[in-house]
Design an enzyme around this catalytic site. Structure first.
Site, PDB file in Angstrom:
ATOM      1  N   LYS A 117      -4.531   3.829  10.062  1.00  0.00           N
ATOM      2  CA  LYS A 117      -5.099   4.114   8.736  1.00  0.00           C
ATOM      3  C   LYS A 117      -5.224   5.615   8.485  1.00  0.00           C
ATOM      4  O   LYS A 117      -5.290   6.053   7.347  1.00  0.00           O
ATOM      5  CB  LYS A 117      -6.502   3.481   8.604  1.00  0.00           C
ATOM      6  CG  LYS A 117      -6.563   1.984   8.854  1.00  0.00           C
ATOM      7  CD  LYS A 117      -5.898   1.213   7.746  1.00  0.00           C
ATOM      8  CE  LYS A 117      -5.996  -0.295   7.957  1.00  0.00           C
ATOM      9  NZ  LYS A 117      -5.115  -1.040   7.045  1.00  0.00           N
TER      10      LYS A 117
ATOM     11  N   LYS B  21       3.455   3.254   2.254  1.00  0.00           N
ATOM     12  CA  LYS B  21       2.932   3.654   3.559  1.00  0.00           C
ATOM     13  C   LYS B  21       3.887   3.240   4.679  1.00  0.00           C
ATOM     14  O   LYS B  21       4.003   3.914   5.701  1.00  0.00           O
ATOM     15  CB  LYS B  21       1.563   3.001   3.774  1.00  0.00           C
ATOM     16  CG  LYS B  21       0.881   3.476   5.043  1.00  0.00           C
ATOM     17  CD  LYS B  21      -0.517   2.922   5.193  1.00  0.00           C
ATOM     18  CE  LYS B  21      -1.162   3.477   6.459  1.00  0.00           C
ATOM     19  NZ  LYS B  21      -2.498   2.925   6.687  1.00  0.00           N
TER      20      LYS B  21
ATOM     21  N   GLY C  13       0.801  -1.231   0.000  1.00  0.00           N
ATOM     22  CA  GLY C  13       0.000   0.000   0.000  1.00  0.00           C
ATOM     23  C   GLY C  13       0.828   1.272   0.000  1.00  0.00           C
ATOM     24  O   GLY C  13       1.935   1.323   0.534  1.00  0.00           O
TER      25      GLY C  13
END
Length: 509
Positions: free
Chosen positions: A397, A128, A117
């Site tokens: 997140k 990330k 990601g």
């Protein structure tokens, strides 16, 4: 959908709708195969062609099944609660204690992090895993520190494997050089690269295999369920089996609670051979914040992961019920390497397809076909759920999550975050930062230092708000700067059960 299929009108007349649909499917599949061959012909070398050919084999299988799908993949009436012994409480596993030879168990383990990601949702470029989350340490730094600590403490050789995507591979490999003197062997492999398909024609949107120009948006990594095929295809799976490795511990790299648990590992390796558990899914109790998380059910005599996307619309509210479905999947998984190899070679890995619609920058509607790693639980023998403490599920997140893990709620030791003993409640506060905090750079600029949050229950911040140094937040704190207003919380402020709005009007809550 505009599709011209020769002879279909005759098919409808002769064999009815079923035959018509079958001919449509065959025609679509044939067209897709032709287009994929054309894409393969645009490769620049034999190595790239071979990698893409393997990727396309997996994609063709997914596309074939996508065309076969009729309605939801589960019949609601067949869903049963899992048997009592199929989801064990963590306390029961931990009560067995640990053997003297912890090192023997650890030497059979490989840690795998899902590293495909990007940090775009938090306004960052690149992987990330390279975002700083605590004391200038990135997700990747903390992971390496955790495994190095295990290897040094027990004199073991637990390797780290990163499943990258074509989005993260290059940047990740550059950064890995900084770990060359750490006591962790790091391997990487790439998950597959699948073609996005035009929603109307059901054909690839890319015209060649390059990732440049118009083709940049034509490709996607097909979800973490692709780990089984890409791990196997990379050759790394066989390499690790030859080295005597037996299990992988798989988790998302942004879940800071997903550390190696020695009790779960001991449970795995201490089972008699005939009863060896090939798959453990860590689950934890649902709260109101987790109602959309996948859960474990018994279906056709097997443990199975049920995701919200598979639930018929009429039963979505029932699925979200915390009283009926009490647990959800943390995506911390322990899986047998030999079993992955067996299932791949038997082509017996049957994962539900997730159809993910997207709109490209130019406005074109496309479809991505994806799978989830946990959906494979039904394919493995003696699969088990373990109900673990919530502390093993600490995903980052958003910047709201980032604020929690950067605060004094947690202490950091050897790469692992643990809840401060000074916190009176085991649960984390509910934090909701507004759109002015969404991007990491903006978020960082709005805090001179991270507030004291040890006694915080709930924090909502909205609008143009900044925090001075040494601010303390307790109870429920709501700070709302209306449009055009700015609120600066002065250094050293203590806000306890306060609502702050407008131009710093402070009221008891």
């Amino acid at each position: 959908m505009t599709l011209y299929v020769e002879g279909l009108s005759k098919g409808v007349a002769k064999g009815g709708m079923a035959q018509f649909q079958e001919m449509m499917r065959q025609q679509l599949e044939s067209s897709m195969h032709t287009e994929l061959e054309k894409l393969l012909d645009t490769t620049t070398g034999e190595a790239e062609r071979e990698v893409s050919r393997k990727d396309f084999e997996g994609f063709k299988n997914l596309f074939h099944r996508f065309l076969q799908v009729k309605g939801p993949s589960v019949e609601w009436i067949k869903i049963q609660r899992p048997p009592e012994d199929s989801i064990q409480p963590f306390d029961k596993i931990a009560a067995r204690g640990l053997p003297d030879n912890v090192a023997d168990s650890l030497n059979k383990l490989v840690v795998v992090k899902l590293n495909g990601g990007l940090g775009t949702s938090m306004g960052c470029k690149g992987p990330k895993s390279l975002i700083s989350v605590r004391n200038e340490n990135t997700f990747l730094d903390l992971t390496v520190q955790q495994i190095e600590h295990l290897n040094k403490t027990y004199n073991t050789d637990v390797p780290l494997v990163l499943m990258n995507s074509f989005n993260t591979d290059e940047d990740t490999k550059k950064i890995l050089q900084k770990y060359t003197h750490h006591r962790v062997k790091i391997h990487t492999f790439n998950q597959s690269r699948y073609p996005r398909i035009n929603k109307e024609s059901l054909l690839p949107v890319s015209t060649n295999l390059s990732m440049n120009g118009q083709n940049t948006e034509g490709w996607y990594p097909p979800g973490h369920g692709d780990i089984y095929a890409s791990f196997y295809n990379s050759g790394l799976l066989d390499q690790l089996i030859v080295q005597g490795k037996e299990y992988i511990f798989v988790s998302n790299i942004d879940n800071l609670g997903a550390t190696v648990d020695l009790h779960i590992l001991h449970h795995l390796v201490s089972q008699p051979n005939g009863k060896r558990c090939e798959f453990i899914m860590e689950v934890t109790d649902k709260t109101r914040a987790d109602v959309k998380g996948g859960t474990l059910i018994q279906y056709d005599g097997k443990l199975r992961l049920l995701e919200i996307a598979q639930v018929p619309k009429a039963h979505v509210d029932e699925f979200k019920s915390v009283s009926k479905f009490k647990i959800f999947n943390t995506n911390n998984l322990w899986i047998s390497l030999a079993a992955i190899k067996r299932l791949q070679e038997q082509k017996a890995m049957d994962l539900e397809i997730i159809v993910n619609p997207k709109t490209l920058d130019g406005g074109q509607n496309v479809v991505q076909l994806e799978t989830a790693v946990g959906a494979a639980i039904k394919c493995f023998d003696n699969a088990l759920g373990i109900n673990v403490p919530r502390s093993r599920f600490l995903p980052v997140k958003t910047t709201s999550d980032l604020l929690l893990v950067m605060s004094n709620l947690y202490s950091l030791e050897a790469g692992s975050l643990t809840m401060s003993p000074k916190r009176e409640f085991p649960t984390t506060p509910h934090v909701k930062l507004g759109s002015s905090f969404t991007k990491v750079q903006e978020y960082v600029n709005r805090f001179e230092s991270i507030p004291d949050m040890l006694e915080l229950d709930h924090l909502t911040v909205s609008g143009d708000v900044t925090f001075g140094k040494n601010v303390s937040l307790k109870g429920t704190v709501i700070i709302i700067a209306n449009h055009g207003d700015r609120i600066d919380i002065p250094a050293g402020s203590m806000l306890e059960n306060k609502i702050v709005s407008g131009n710093l009007r402070i009221m008891d809550h």
